[in-house]
Design an enzyme around this catalytic site. Structure first.
Site, mmCIF file in Angstrom:
data_model
loop_
_atom_site.group_PDB
_atom_site.id
_atom_site.type_symbol
_atom_site.label_atom_id
_atom_site.label_comp_id
_atom_site.label_asym_id
_atom_site.label_seq_id
_atom_site.Cartn_x
_atom_site.Cartn_y
_atom_site.Cartn_z
ATOM 1 C CB ALA A 62 -25.748 -26.740 31.301
ATOM 2 N N GLY A 107 -21.855 -27.092 26.469
ATOM 3 C CA GLY A 107 -22.333 -28.967 26.214
ATOM 4 C C GLY A 107 -22.080 -29.409 25.018
ATOM 5 C CD GLU A 110 -18.558 -30.159 27.442
ATOM 6 O OE1 GLU A 110 -17.206 -29.748 28.040
ATOM 7 O OE2 GLU A 110 -19.024 -30.029 27.356
#
Length: 256
Positions: A62, A107, A110
């Site tokens: 992020a 992220g 991910e």
């Protein structure tokens, strides 16, 4: 911020294209990722590659500069957008391959784990460091990592927030397709092309069986597999595949 490239019509490449920010995910970038993934999901693509622009990073998670000025209400308002962005990658009906180079943190890890396969090259760095800034992985990291490497190893990575390099990522099973230096994208494209040569009906059905069956007990998972088999067996692709085999020619898949 997100670009879409087609390779021969059968392979779609989605590129995180914000290299000046190490491909950090802003709200706008997440919204673009949702839109592009929707376009690809609705297309006749057989396989998808998720890559990244720039030399330093796949994605560092992020955009913390954007979040620095956010109130709690702002953060909660951003949350559904981010969940939808990660869900859009995870929910692609086509088999997907991540091409990871440089940093893939938070992220970034991910997003890679949201793909079915992960190609990476030396110098790649993975990690879920969210606890070090007072957060919990929120793009699927706790669940996807546990399914990849097992609960105990996932706990080690999530609770310490430590980073792992290329060799450890390969050893743990975070990386499926090790590539030479500078070769992650080509390894991902090569894998996607190999997938795309097969029946798109069959590969999509097989993906559903793998994804949906994994958390179930064996009997229930075999029912999921049976449903996938029936989808493929009753398709025009199956008829074309059998005919092509007997006629000793390459199949021309009717597809989805």
């Amino acid at each position: 911020m997100i670009t879409l490239t087609w390779h021969g019509g059968a392979v779609a490449e989605i590129t995180l294209d914000r290299p000046e920010a190490l491909n950090a995910l802003s709200t706008k970038m997440a919204e673009e990722l949702i839109r592009v993934c929707g376009e690809v999901a609705a297309s006749r693509a057989h396989a998808v590659v998720l890559s990244a622009a720039g030399a330093k990073a796949f994605c560092v998670g992020a955009d913390l500069k954007e979040r620095n000025g956010m109130s709690d209400a702002d953060l909660l308002a951003q949350r559904p957008v981010f969940r939808a962005a990660f869900g859009a990658v995870l929910g692609l009906p086509q088999p997907s391959v991540a091409a990871v180079h440089g940093f893939a943190l938070g992220g970034g890890t991910e997003l890679a784990l949201s793909c079915d396969l992960v190609a990476a090259e030396p110098g790649a760095v993975f990690g879920l460091p969210e606890v070090s800034i007072g957060l919990v992985p929120g793009g699927g990291g706790t669940q996807l990592m546990a399914r990849r490497v097992g609960p105990a190893r996932a706990a080690d990575l999530v609770l310490t927030g430590r980073k792992i390099g290329f060799e450890e990522a390969v050893a743990l099973g975070v990386v499926d397709r090790p590539a030479p230096s500078g070769g992650a994208r080509e390894a991902a494209l090569e894998t996607a092309r190999a997938i795309a040569a097969n029946s798109p009906v069959a590969t999509r059905a097989a993906k559903r069986a793998l994804r949906h069956g994994a958390p179930l007990d064996l009997a229930a998972a075999l029912d999921v597999e049976d449903n996938a088999w029936r989808t493929a067996a009753l398709s025009a692709d199956r008829r074309e595949g059998v005919a092509a085999f007997n006629e000793r020619r390459a199949p021309v898949w009717p597809g989805v």
